[in-house]
Design an enzyme around this catalytic site. Structure first.
Site, PDB file in Angstrom:
ATOM      1  N   ASP A 181       0.856  -1.191   0.000  1.00  0.00           N
ATOM      2  CA  ASP A 181       0.000   0.000   0.000  1.00  0.00           C
ATOM      3  C   ASP A 181       0.886   1.233   0.000  1.00  0.00           C
ATOM      4  O   ASP A 181       2.118   1.110  -0.076  1.00  0.00           O
ATOM      5  CB  ASP A 181      -0.969  -0.032   1.197  1.00  0.00           C
ATOM      6  CG  ASP A 181      -2.319   0.569   0.819  1.00  0.00           C
ATOM      7  OD1 ASP A 181      -2.325   1.735   0.391  1.00  0.00           O
ATOM      8  OD2 ASP A 181      -3.354  -0.120   0.931  1.00  0.00           O
ATOM      9  N   HIS A 253      -2.937   3.265  -4.594  1.00  0.00           N
ATOM     10  CA  HIS A 253      -2.260   2.715  -3.407  1.00  0.00           C
ATOM     11  C   HIS A 253      -0.848   2.282  -3.774  1.00  0.00           C
ATOM     12  O   HIS A 253      -0.357   1.250  -3.303  1.00  0.00           O
ATOM     13  CB  HIS A 253      -3.065   1.556  -2.811  1.00  0.00           C
ATOM     14  CG  HIS A 253      -4.348   2.006  -2.152  1.00  0.00           C
ATOM     15  ND1 HIS A 253      -4.371   2.578  -0.903  1.00  0.00           N
ATOM     16  CD2 HIS A 253      -5.631   1.994  -2.586  1.00  0.00           C
ATOM     17  CE1 HIS A 253      -5.629   2.890  -0.582  1.00  0.00           C
ATOM     18  NE2 HIS A 253      -6.420   2.557  -1.591  1.00  0.00           N
ATOM     19  N   GLU A 316     -10.000   3.000  -4.780  1.00  0.00           N
ATOM     20  CA  GLU A 316      -9.615   4.350  -4.356  1.00  0.00           C
ATOM     21  C   GLU A 316      -8.493   4.946  -5.204  1.00  0.00           C
ATOM     22  O   GLU A 316      -7.618   5.637  -4.682  1.00  0.00           O
ATOM     23  CB  GLU A 316      -9.191   4.318  -2.864  1.00  0.00           C
ATOM     24  CG  GLU A 316     -10.321   3.875  -1.960  1.00  0.00           C
ATOM     25  CD  GLU A 316      -9.909   3.743  -0.491  1.00  0.00           C
ATOM     26  OE1 GLU A 316     -10.751   4.016   0.365  1.00  0.00           O
ATOM     27  OE2 GLU A 316      -8.761   3.372  -0.206  1.00  0.00           O
TER      28      GLU A 316
END
Ligand code: ACM
Length: 523
Positions: A181, A253, A316
């Site tokens: 991440d 990420h 995201e």
């Protein structure tokens, strides 16, 4: 006759009249070769708890008084994970069609015995009885997952092994491992050593929930898993009938990866491995060299993890950097795509095609629906259930990970002052237990696309193994019932009753958990 305190509740339990089975030092374990490994695991657990070395044999000796016998089910059972378990005075009979079923029967047998069976210290005077009962059991869902985020905080391998032990006892079978991440890349990749040399280290972590208010902790955080450790963990999981699903995030990420190899990103000056939580702007660029990098990484991941599925994240990925980058915009136009959502969809399809050439199936978070879903992708529906509904209507498989029901990093109560610092969204045990994974909107045919259910443990605010267990249990016990037990399983009050005994099993193993508020006396 009260039913024994089993979690997850089996499909069918019928108490039998007659004496209990008594396990003693003269008990013999009998098995066909198909279940020999499971029989040895049973003997090993009994040895740890009692210090008795029970013989494992392929035929019943004439003199044995107490026998635990494994058999191949005749006729075969419908699922390789199904089993029957019959306990009577002097004999336990386990029948299954495959090793997984025999393994789950043994997990149930452990729960029929006193909780001390999970211990390491012989208990003088303890009678090892299991009540007379007949159980027929099989899982409701084939994907029964638990996700741990090892990127925000690294956990030692021993912590993960303890979780795998618990997953097996709860009949969960997929460990989803969030390995990379923005805040850390935790998997050794031989071809790209800077991923761990640089990407596995960050300067500090946020203090509290609002970094701006409290600042960072000033404590460097680092850690990664060597390929040897990963192979060992995969084998440890396989011995417990658990597959490990590795997650390598893209196109977002990506900040730790881009910090290590700035040419993968979009800025002239790459940002450092992030020391903050939240959604970040750093994306991979869409150049051929970046796909070459991703293919190389996936090749090593595939060699380490035998599971047929591989998770590529997809969540995201805010599109700002793609919007602002002239080369990416030119690429988008050249591909004839209308916007950046379609570019993400194109990106994921490239990876899907690559994984297909390697015989692997792509899993992604529900954002992979945006701009068009890859044909063979499996969707993890996390922002509620809409992603799963959309995927199932398209004929794609989906796994229910709904954050409001299955994010065990959320608070357990509505009183933040009684909670560790974490996401201030309450997810009480009762709400987990009440969760029904099949969305009512789906037809019975579409519902077949819902292949399972999974709990999530994101670790932004979970820095230690001890807190990780505290957040996970007993909500993971409730997850086990959602995933394994029948749709019309007993309700929450019944579960709470069984959980009292079950928590003693966790006590014996030193597993940290949060005692249910419901056990407290009324104020
Ligand atoms: C997620 O919680 N970002 C999948």
């Amino acid at each position: 006759m009260p039913l024994p305190a089993l979690i997850p509740q089996p499909q069918r339990c019928t108490p039998l009249d007659g004496e209990s089975f008594v396990l003693d030092a003269a008990t013999v374990i009998v098995t066909p070769s198909a279940f020999a490994a499971t029989a040895q695991q049973l003997a090993a657990r009994i040895k740890q708890a009692t210090h008795w070395s029970l013989p494992v044999s392929d035929s019943v000796p004439a003199v044995a008084k107490a026998v635990i016998e494994f058999r191949l089910a005749q006729p075969p059972l419908a699922s390789p994970e199904a089993y029957t378990l019959r306990v009577t005075a002097g004999r336990v009979t386990i029948a299954a069609s495959a090793p997984a079923g025999a393994f789950y029967a043994v997990q149930t047998l452990f729960q029929l015995l006193p909780p001390a069976i999970f211990g390491h210290t012989p208990q003088p005077g303890l009678k090892w009885t299991a009540p007379a009962i007949e159980i027929e059991d099989a899982p409701r869902f084939r994907w029964r997952g638990l996700m741990i985020d090892s990127a925000r905080y690294y956990q030692p391998v021993d912590c993960l092994k303890r979780f795998l032990d618990q997953m097996a006892q709860h009949k969960l079978n997929v460990f989803h491992w969030h390995l990379v991440d923005d805040q850390g890349w935790r998997l050794e990749i031989k071809k790209y050593p800077k991923l761990t040399a640089i990407g596995s280290k960050r300067r500090e972590s946020p203090l509290g929930q609002r970094t701006a208010e409290l600042g960072g902790d000033g404590v460097p955080h680092e850690g990664f898993y060597t390929q040897a450790e990963v192979r060992d963990l995969v084998a440890y999981a396989a011995a417990r009938h658990i597959q490990i699903l590795p997650e390598i995030e893209m196109p977002g990420h990506a900040q730790a990866a881009v910090a290590a190899y700035p040419e993968l990103g979009l800025l002239p000056q790459a940002k450092e491995v992030s020391c903050n939580w939240g959604i970040h702007e750093t994306l991979f660029n869409t150049k051929p060299a970046t796909f070459k990098f991703l293919h190389d990484v996936l090749d090593e991941v595939i060699a380490l993890f035998p599971f047929a599925y591989l998770h590529i994240g997809g969540d995201e990925a805010v599109k700002q950097q793609w919007q602002q980058d002239a080369a990416t915009q030119a690429h988008l136009k050249q591909l004839g795509l209308p916007d950046e959502e379609h570019l993400q969809s194109w990106f994921i399809r490239q990876i899907e095609a690559y994984l297909q050439t390697k015989g692997r199936r792509l899993v992604g978070w529900d954002e992979i629906l945006e701009g068009g879903l890859a044909k063979t992708a499996t969707v993890m529906s996390w922002r509620g259930i809409e992603g799963a509904i959309a995927a199932a209507r398209l004929g794609n498989d989906a796994i229910m990970c709904a954050n409001q029901n299955l994010y065990f990093n959320f608070h357990e109560t509505e009183t933040p002052e009684t909670e560790p610092i974490t996401y201030p969204l309450p997810l009480p045990l009762a709400k987990v237990h009440a969760y029904e994974p099949i969305p009512a909107e789906l037809t019975p045919e579409q519902a077949k696309s819902i292949i399972g259910v999974q709990g999530q443990l994101w670790t932004e605010y979970i820095a230690t193994p001890s807190l990780l267990e505290y957040m996970a249990f007993p909500r993971t016990c409730a997850l086990a019932e959602i995933a394994w037990s029948a749709k019309d399983r007993p309700g929450f009050a019944d579960f709470l009753g069984r959980l009292r005994t079950h928590l003693r099993r966790l006590d014996v193993q030193g597993v940290r958990y949060r005692a249910p508020l419901e056990y407290l006396p009324a104020p």
